[in-house]
Scaffold this active site. Structure first.
Site, PDB file in Angstrom:
ATOM      1  N   LYS A   1      -8.400 -11.577 -10.075  1.00 49.11           N
ATOM      2  CA  LYS A   1      -9.263 -12.376  -9.316  1.00 49.11           C
ATOM      3  C   LYS A   1      -9.964 -11.117  -9.067  1.00 49.11           C
ATOM      4  CE  LYS A   1      -8.787 -12.343  -3.984  1.00 49.11           C
ATOM      5  NZ  LYS A   1      -8.558 -12.530  -2.848  1.00 49.11           N
TER       6      LYS A   1
ATOM      7  N   LYS B   1     -12.469  -4.764  -6.694  1.00 53.66           N
ATOM      8  CA  LYS B   1     -13.297  -3.252  -7.039  1.00 53.66           C
ATOM      9  C   LYS B   1     -12.268  -2.445  -7.902  1.00 53.66           C
ATOM     10  CE  LYS B   1     -16.132  -1.213  -5.064  1.00 53.66           C
ATOM     11  NZ  LYS B   1     -17.195  -0.217  -4.385  1.00 53.66           N
TER      12      LYS B   1
ATOM     13  N   LYS C   1       0.753  -1.151   0.097  1.00 50.57           N
ATOM     14  CA  LYS C   1       0.353   0.028   0.191  1.00 50.57           C
ATOM     15  C   LYS C   1       0.844   1.208   0.239  1.00 50.57           C
ATOM     16  CE  LYS C   1      -4.703  -1.922   1.287  1.00 50.57           C
ATOM     17  NZ  LYS C   1      -5.376  -1.753   2.971  1.00 50.57           N
TER      18      LYS C   1
END
Ligand code: TRP
Length: 334
Positions: free
Chosen positions: A197, A200, A109
């Site tokens: 996969k 969103k 991240k």
């Protein structure tokens, strides 16, 4: 009865990957375990966000989980139990800087932020502390089992290390050692790119809304990638496998068996497969969407019930904090 704890970030819309991968399992576990499920809004503050959308998404996620069959009395909103934040602070003192720096999710991240904003990107300390907050979520309710995806393995292991170090440091087997619960769940891939996969973050066409509109679901399945032509002869392409997987996850086994027989006979029509999958999804989604609409029509009462259940869950968290404060040498709160 053993304790189960799990949590989900308020990301907005649930997609069918979330449902088959997690939420459906949460619903089932309620039968045999003492379950608590959190909508973890504190966690969602660790990446850039807008205050108004966080609040909206927190309620939205709560309502969606209810529509799927998670019981209101088992649910809470994390920030309505501020003891999670207090326990995070206490646990941070038995967590090493090195352990947090090794977390792959933190590395991914923070890299993502740098990729988006350049070297000067703001990487908040909250993002670094994220796994300690997660350990607090788990330990505060003395969870025995934590249903999570494999991607959370490292965070779970850290939670166990934190529990162990706390127990050692303060001389008491106080916290339990939470075990992950990896249940066999179908892996649902993106209909637009079945090498990845369902997620969103890939963009609109890569996920199918769980509470979506039936026509849109049919369109998305209709345009799902089936065969890109690079599948070795005699093998089923990833896209076709994914469609069969969805059919199976929806438990439309009659359709599954007959379409699979067609496939084996070399007579499968993709249009028939897609129609079967779209029917199965619409059957699954429709009742849940009806639940969702009924809940929305009764918004005030539903929100109130979640505030009540959060308050009830909070009492358990407060009991833990009373015991923890005593163990670590902090004064009792009046
Ligand atoms: N980190 C988890 C995820 O991204 C969400 C989460 C927060 C969680 N606290 C938790 C999961 C406690 C299990 C237990 O999926």
């Amino acid at each position: 009865m053993k304790n189960v704890l799990s949590a989900i970030q308020p990301t907005g819309d649930l997609h069918i990957g979330n449902y088959f991968g997690a939420v459906q399992n949460w619903v089932r576990l309620q039968e045999n375990y003492n379950c608590v499920y959190g909508v973890v809004d504190y966690h969602s503050m660790t990446m850039p966000y807008k205050a108004a959308s966080l609040l909206e998404n927190t309620w939205k996620m709560t309502f969606q989980l209810l529509a799927c069959g998670v019981k209101a009395e088992n649910m809470f909103i994390q920030s309505l139990v501020p003891e999670h934040a207090e326990l995070t602070w206490i646990l941070s003192t038995v967590t090493s800087y090195g352990e947090l720096a090794r977390m792959t999710q933190f590395k991914d991240k923070s890299k993502q932020l740098e990729d988006n904003e350049g070297k000067e990107a703001f990487v908040g300390a909250g993002l670094f502390f994220y796994p300690v907050l997660q350990a607090a979520d788990i330990l505060i309710y003395h969870a025995d089992y934590v249903p999570v995806g494999k991607d959370q393995e490292q965070h779970l292991e850290l939670s166990r290390n934190i529990a162990q170090r706390f127990n050692h440091q303060f001389g008491k087997e106080y916290f339990r050692h939470p075990e992950p619960l990896y249940t066999e769940t179908p892996k649902i891939l993106s209909p637009a790119d079945p090498t990845r996969k369902m997620s969103k973050s890939l963009g609109e066409k890569h996920y199918i809304n769980l509470l979506g509109d039936a026509d849109r679901v049919r369109k998305q399945i209709k345009s799902a990638v089936t065969d890109t032509g690079d599948t070795p002869a005699g093998q089923m392409s990833a896209g076709v496998q994914n469609l069969f997987e969805i059919l199976r996850a929806c438990k439309h086994m009659d359709a599954y068996d007959s379409l699979m027989a067609d496939y084996s006979a070399g007579a499968l029509k993709y249009s028939a497969l897609k129609e079967g999958v779209a029917d199965a999804l619409v059957d699954l989604i429709n009742p849940m969407r009806e639940n969702y609409e009924a809940l929305l029509a009764d918004k005030r009462r539903v929100r109130d019930s979640i505030k009540d259940s959060s308050a009830a869950v909070r009492q358990r968290a407060q009991q833990t904090l009373r015991e923890v404060r005593e163990l670590v040498g902090l004064p009792a709160v009046k």
